[in-house]
Design an enzyme around this catalytic site. Sequence first.
Site, short mmCIF file in Angstrom:
data_model
loop_
_atom_site.label_atom_id
_atom_site.label_comp_id
_atom_site.label_asym_id
_atom_site.label_seq_id
_atom_site.Cartn_x
_atom_site.Cartn_y
_atom_site.Cartn_z
N SER A 165 0.83 -1.21 0.00
CA SER A 165 0.00 0.00 0.00
C SER A 165 0.87 1.26 0.00
CB SER A 165 -0.98 -0.04 1.17
OG SER A 165 -2.01 0.90 0.99
N ASP A 210 -9.82 -4.55 -5.47
CA ASP A 210 -9.33 -3.51 -4.55
C ASP A 210 -10.04 -2.18 -4.82
OD1 ASP A 210 -7.86 -1.74 -2.98
OD2 ASP A 210 -5.94 -2.67 -3.47
N HIS A 221 -8.15 -4.97 -0.84
CA HIS A 221 -6.96 -4.40 -0.19
C HIS A 221 -6.80 -5.11 1.16
CE1 HIS A 221 -4.20 -0.96 -0.62
NE2 HIS A 221 -4.23 -0.86 0.68
#
Length: 322
Positions: free
Chosen positions: A186, A276, A305
């Site tokens: 991320s 995601d 995610h």
Amino acid sequence: MPQIDMPLEELKQYTGRSERPEDFEAYWEKALQLLSSVDPEVEVVRSGVETPFATCFDLYFTGVGGARIHAKYIQPNTLPKGRTTFPALLEFHGYSMHSGDWTSKLHYAAAGTAVFSMDVRGQGGLSEDPGGVTGNTLEGHIVRGLADGEERLFYRQVYLDTVQLARLVMAMETIDETGVSVTGWSQGGALAVACAALEPRIHKVVTVYPFLSDFKRVWEMDLDIDAYKEMRRHFRRFDPTHEQFDEFFRRLSYIDVQHLAPWIKGEVLMGTGLMDTICPPSTQFAVYNRIEAEKNIVLYPDFTHEALPGMHDKIWTFLMDQ
């Protein structure tokens, strides 16, 4: 398969919605020159964590703007067979988080790799953020400094922190400067891309669902929520009629990691969940498709995610194969 973004065949061709500024290269050359003028004032302090196979330290250095940056540093006690210096791994964490527990990194040290896990300034760890910008600083790190111009952007400083750490590690007598790799998920995935792009000696790059890419695409998908919510908050508070809309996205393009991706020289492994909605798949492919170095992407069609089963094992194999 359900989808929240483009079909996979389109994703494989997508190279981003946000335009690269004409002076992008000059912008980062100037930033790196500024970094070179900073005295890092390195301090290494023995931590309270003990292991039989490695020594744990708190490492501090000074970044641009006078911030003191902290990283966990784990030095193996024994060189891998046939080596005279240690390979090293730089680890970057997710948005608003911190460098994590010492024990989460010991497996690399046990295998003979030195580990450096950096706390991003102003987030959950021990690094400082001196501030000194106009506007929102409660959260909003994407837009922090934007009102004062692209040279004051928060992430410009953070990207330079990653480079500063890489340079310091590569200069250590105990470290093989040709064997320094980076990893992150991320926000950490974005920082891994930025670090490898701005310090092309990075050997290998792991980026899992990277953040901070293709901001305009996120906006147009109405996914400026969750991690990107500060973009919508900025317009609601400071530009409700969108008079500065184009300038807003122009300035953000300087920290858009898709534009940095072509500068990477090291081999890349990416992991992406195709469901995601935090970092949409198209924004991740905008990065991947611009990488010109050797690369491979692992797709998780039904995952968002979140934890990606087996990805840590794939990362281990990729990084240890040197």
